[in-house]
Every structure is written in C-alpha cells, then in structure tokens.
Design a protein around this motif. Structure first.
Motif, PDB file in Angstrom:
ATOM      1  N   VAL A  19     -27.761  78.821  39.175  1.00 14.61           N
ATOM      2  CA  VAL A  19     -26.526  78.453  38.455  1.00 14.61           C
ATOM      3  C   VAL A  19     -25.752  77.410  39.263  1.00 14.61           C
ATOM      4  O   VAL A  19     -25.258  76.417  38.705  1.00 14.61           O
ATOM      5  CB  VAL A  19     -25.662  79.701  38.170  1.00 14.61           C
ATOM      6  CG1 VAL A  19     -24.384  79.311  37.442  1.00 14.61           C
ATOM      7  CG2 VAL A  19     -26.449  80.711  37.346  1.00 14.61           C
ATOM      8  N   SER A  25     -16.600  75.531  34.491  1.00 12.99           N
ATOM      9  CA  SER A  25     -15.730  74.364  34.682  1.00 12.99           C
ATOM     10  C   SER A  25     -14.528  74.406  33.746  1.00 12.99           C
ATOM     11  O   SER A  25     -14.564  75.041  32.687  1.00 12.99           O
ATOM     12  CB  SER A  25     -16.518  73.086  34.414  1.00 12.99           C
ATOM     13  OG  SER A  25     -17.565  72.977  35.336  1.00 12.99           O
ATOM     14  N   GLU A  74     -30.755  74.309  28.298  1.00  8.03           N
ATOM     15  CA  GLU A  74     -30.345  75.323  29.293  1.00  8.03           C
ATOM     16  C   GLU A  74     -31.512  76.290  29.486  1.00  8.03           C
ATOM     17  O   GLU A  74     -32.069  76.770  28.502  1.00  8.03           O
ATOM     18  CB  GLU A  74     -29.115  76.065  28.764  1.00  8.03           C
ATOM     19  CG  GLU A  74     -28.700  77.289  29.544  1.00  8.03           C
ATOM     20  CD  GLU A  74     -28.414  77.023  31.021  1.00  8.03           C
ATOM     21  OE1 GLU A  74     -27.488  76.269  31.329  1.00  8.03           O
ATOM     22  OE2 GLU A  74     -29.157  77.576  31.875  1.00  8.03           O
ATOM     23  N   SER A  99     -36.493  74.407  30.836  1.00  7.65           N
ATOM     24  CA  SER A  99     -36.042  73.523  31.921  1.00  7.65           C
ATOM     25  C   SER A  99     -36.036  72.088  31.406  1.00  7.65           C
ATOM     26  O   SER A  99     -36.927  71.697  30.637  1.00  7.65           O
ATOM     27  CB  SER A  99     -36.999  73.633  33.107  1.00  7.65           C
ATOM     28  OG  SER A  99     -36.703  72.588  34.023  1.00  7.65           O
ATOM     29  N   ILE A 100     -35.094  71.300  31.872  1.00  3.99           N
ATOM     30  CA  ILE A 100     -35.016  69.897  31.452  1.00  3.99           C
ATOM     31  C   ILE A 100     -36.328  69.157  31.751  1.00  3.99           C
ATOM     32  O   ILE A 100     -36.723  68.260  31.010  1.00  3.99           O
ATOM     33  CB  ILE A 100     -33.809  69.173  32.121  1.00  3.99           C
ATOM     34  CG1 ILE A 100     -33.674  67.732  31.637  1.00  3.99           C
ATOM     35  CG2 ILE A 100     -33.864  69.217  33.627  1.00  3.99           C
ATOM     36  CD1 ILE A 100     -33.473  67.550  30.170  1.00  3.99           C
ATOM     37  N   SER A 115     -24.852  68.769  34.125  1.00  6.71           N
ATOM     38  CA  SER A 115     -24.156  69.674  35.065  1.00  6.71           C
ATOM     39  C   SER A 115     -25.139  70.315  36.012  1.00  6.71           C
ATOM     40  O   SER A 115     -24.838  71.353  36.590  1.00  6.71           O
ATOM     41  CB  SER A 115     -23.470  70.808  34.302  1.00  6.71           C
ATOM     42  OG  SER A 115     -22.570  70.347  33.357  1.00  6.71           O
TER      43      SER A 115
HETATM   44  C1  LIG Z   1     -23.270  74.349  37.683  1.00  9.41           C
HETATM   45  S1  LIG Z   1     -23.794  75.241  36.220  1.00  9.41           S
HETATM   46  C2  LIG Z   1     -22.807  74.345  35.046  1.00  9.41           C
HETATM   47  C3  LIG Z   1     -22.434  75.138  33.821  1.00  9.41           C
HETATM   48  C4  LIG Z   1     -21.367  74.477  32.921  1.00  9.41           C
HETATM   49  N1  LIG Z   1     -21.776  73.172  32.444  1.00  9.41           N
HETATM   50  C5  LIG Z   1     -20.059  74.332  33.662  1.00  9.41           C
HETATM   51  O1  LIG Z   1     -19.780  73.202  34.122  1.00  9.41           O
HETATM   52  O2  LIG Z   1     -19.328  75.323  33.772  1.00  9.41           O
HETATM   53  C6  LIG Z   1     -25.446  74.595  36.061  1.00  9.41           C
HETATM   54  C7  LIG Z   1     -26.274  75.083  34.871  1.00  9.41           C
HETATM   55  O3  LIG Z   1     -27.547  74.415  34.921  1.00  9.41           O
HETATM   56  C8  LIG Z   1     -28.559  75.349  34.514  1.00  9.41           C
HETATM   57  N2  LIG Z   1     -29.838  74.867  35.032  1.00  9.41           N
HETATM   58  C9  LIG Z   1     -30.255  74.880  36.333  1.00  9.41           C
HETATM   59  N3  LIG Z   1     -31.465  74.307  36.420  1.00  9.41           N
HETATM   60  C10 LIG Z   1     -31.820  73.903  35.162  1.00  9.41           C
HETATM   61  C11 LIG Z   1     -32.971  73.230  34.626  1.00  9.41           C
HETATM   62  N4  LIG Z   1     -33.990  72.880  35.398  1.00  9.41           N
HETATM   63  N5  LIG Z   1     -32.977  72.945  33.291  1.00  9.41           N
HETATM   64  C12 LIG Z   1     -31.926  73.304  32.489  1.00  9.41           C
HETATM   65  N6  LIG Z   1     -30.830  73.944  32.947  1.00  9.41           N
HETATM   66  C13 LIG Z   1     -30.780  74.254  34.268  1.00  9.41           C
HETATM   67  C14 LIG Z   1     -28.097  76.680  35.106  1.00  9.41           C
HETATM   68  O4  LIG Z   1     -28.685  77.776  34.452  1.00  9.41           O
HETATM   69  C15 LIG Z   1     -26.582  76.569  34.866  1.00  9.41           C
HETATM   70  O5  LIG Z   1     -26.250  77.061  33.599  1.00  9.41           O
END
Ligand SMILES: C[S@@+](CC[C@H](N)C(=O)[O-])C[C@H]1O[C@@H](n2cnc3c(N)ncnc32)[C@H](O)[C@@H]1O
Length: 204
Positions: A19, A25, A74, A99-100, A115
């Motif tokens: 996370v 945010s 996500e 995953s992206i 993010s």
């Molecule tokens: C720092 S949090 C940000 C959440 C939200 N956008 C905020 O700003 O409150 C990062 C998010 O990226 C997701 N994440 C991490 N690696 C990822 C990946 N490889 N592909 C997609 N999402 C991912 C995590 O599960 C998490 O929900």
C-alpha cells in the motif's frame, strides 16, 4: 465513507509494503493531482493507477464527459470491492483488479494519475513500471503522480549499506524519468503527510 477509510487502514496494517501509505490522501491532493485532466471536444482515455479506496477517483471522474473513459487499475481485491461500489453510478469508469504491469489495453491514454508507492519498490520493478507507462500513453500525454515530501530524505538518512545503495538506485531511476518529462511540481500541505505532485508531459 467510514467503510472505505477502515478498509484502507486495515490493508495498510496487513500489507504495508504494497500500500505504501500512512492514510488515504486528502481531497486537496486529489484536486491538485487531477489539475491537468481536461475533457476537450474529442473523447479522451484516462487511467488511474493505484487508486486504493478511491481518494481521487470521483474527483477525476467528475471532470470527464460521458464519452470519455476512465480505467482504474488496483491490484488489492479489498480495495477493488470498495471502488466498484463507490463508482457504480459512473458508466464510463471501469475498475480492473490486477497489477498495472499486467494491464495491456489495445488503446492508449491521454492522462494518467498514478499513486503507486515507488519508494517501497526496488529499482528494477520501477524501471519495468515506467517503461510500461511510456508504452500505454499517447505522445504528448500527461502523467501526474505524487510523493511524500519528507519520506525519501528520512529513509535515506535511516538506511545504511546495501539497503541504502538500493534506495539510491531506485531514486536515480525515478529522477531520470522525472527530469526527462517534468513540466512542473506543486506542493500540497493539506495532506498527511504533505506531498509533491509531479506533472510530466511525455513529449516525443
Ligand atoms: C499509496 S496508495 C494510494 C491510494 C490512494 N490513491 C490515495 O492516494 O489515498 C498506493 C496504491 O497502489 C496500489 N498498488 C501497489 N502496487 C500496485 C500495482 N503493481 N498495480 C496496481 N496497483 C498497485 C496499492 O494497493 C495501493 O492501493
């Protein structure tokens, strides 16, 4: 709202390395990070990467017209459940649980809001992600992403040995990418922790 907050906090505790945040945010960060997203007369494609429980998703979606498309990527399935419920009245918003790096659409994007917690990844994974970003974006498209203000400096001070070397390598990768495309950086203080928003234009 309370549900979404509790899900976010419980997943931070369960999976801190994925996370990469201490709290959802603020809406002020959401407004700043989506500042460049504009819907012109032609339909546009927008992608949000790492939305968590959707702190930014409605802010982005509300800037779009019905003909535009927002893909939300996500990989945490608990967050995806919350997101799908939150965005169910937006027919042009599509929430995808993966995953992206596995998202390979047959169209490209005009805007990206990312993010992803780059600071908790290693440099080789960040390289893969940034190459992938370049692949899925149109020429002259925009990427906006945030990083916490003090976190990288503190981490650099606290680490030593191989861990510090790896962290410096990771930052070199991120800095190279940013310097190649950056058009501006904004500061958002009303967020926990305060953050920079980096805006990049992928000029060819
Ligand atoms: C720092 S949090 C940000 C959440 C939200 N956008 C905020 O700003 O409150 C990062 C998010 O990226 C997701 N994440 C991490 N690696 C990822 C990946 N490889 N592909 C997609 N999402 C991912 C995590 O599960 C998490 O929900």
């Amino acid at each position: 709202m309370a549900d979404s907050f509790l899900t976010f906090i419980s997943e931070i505790i369960r999976k801190p390395g994925e996370v990469g945040a201490v709290a959802p945010s603020s809406k002020y960060l959401g407004i700043e990070i989506s500042n460049y997203v504009k819907s012109p007369s032609e339909p546009i494609n927008v992608i949000e990467v790492g939305p968590g429980t959707g702190a930014f998703t409605k802010i982005i979606a509300d800037k779009l017209k019905p003909k535009d498309r927002l893909d939300v990527i996500e990989f945490n399935s608990e967050f995806v459940k919350v997101l799908k419920e939150k965005m169910k009245d937006y027919p042009n918003v599509f929430v995808h649980c993966l995953s992206i790096t596995d998202w390979k659409p047959d169209y490209k994007y005009d805007y990206m809001v990312s993010s992803l917690p780059f600071n908790v990844f290693d440099d080789s994974f960040v390289k893969v992600i940034l190459n992938h970003y370049e692949d899925i974006m149109k020429p002259n498209s925009m990427i906006s992403y945030f990083e916490y203000m003090l976190f990288p400096k503190l981490k650099k001070m606290l680490l030593s040995g191989t861990k510090k070397e790896n962290f410096l390598k990771l930052h070199q990768v991120l800095d190279d990418f940013r310097h190649k495309y950056e058009i501006d950086t904004k500061k958002v203080f009303i967020n926990f922790p305060p953050a920079y928003v980096h805006n990049l234009k992928l000029s060819s």
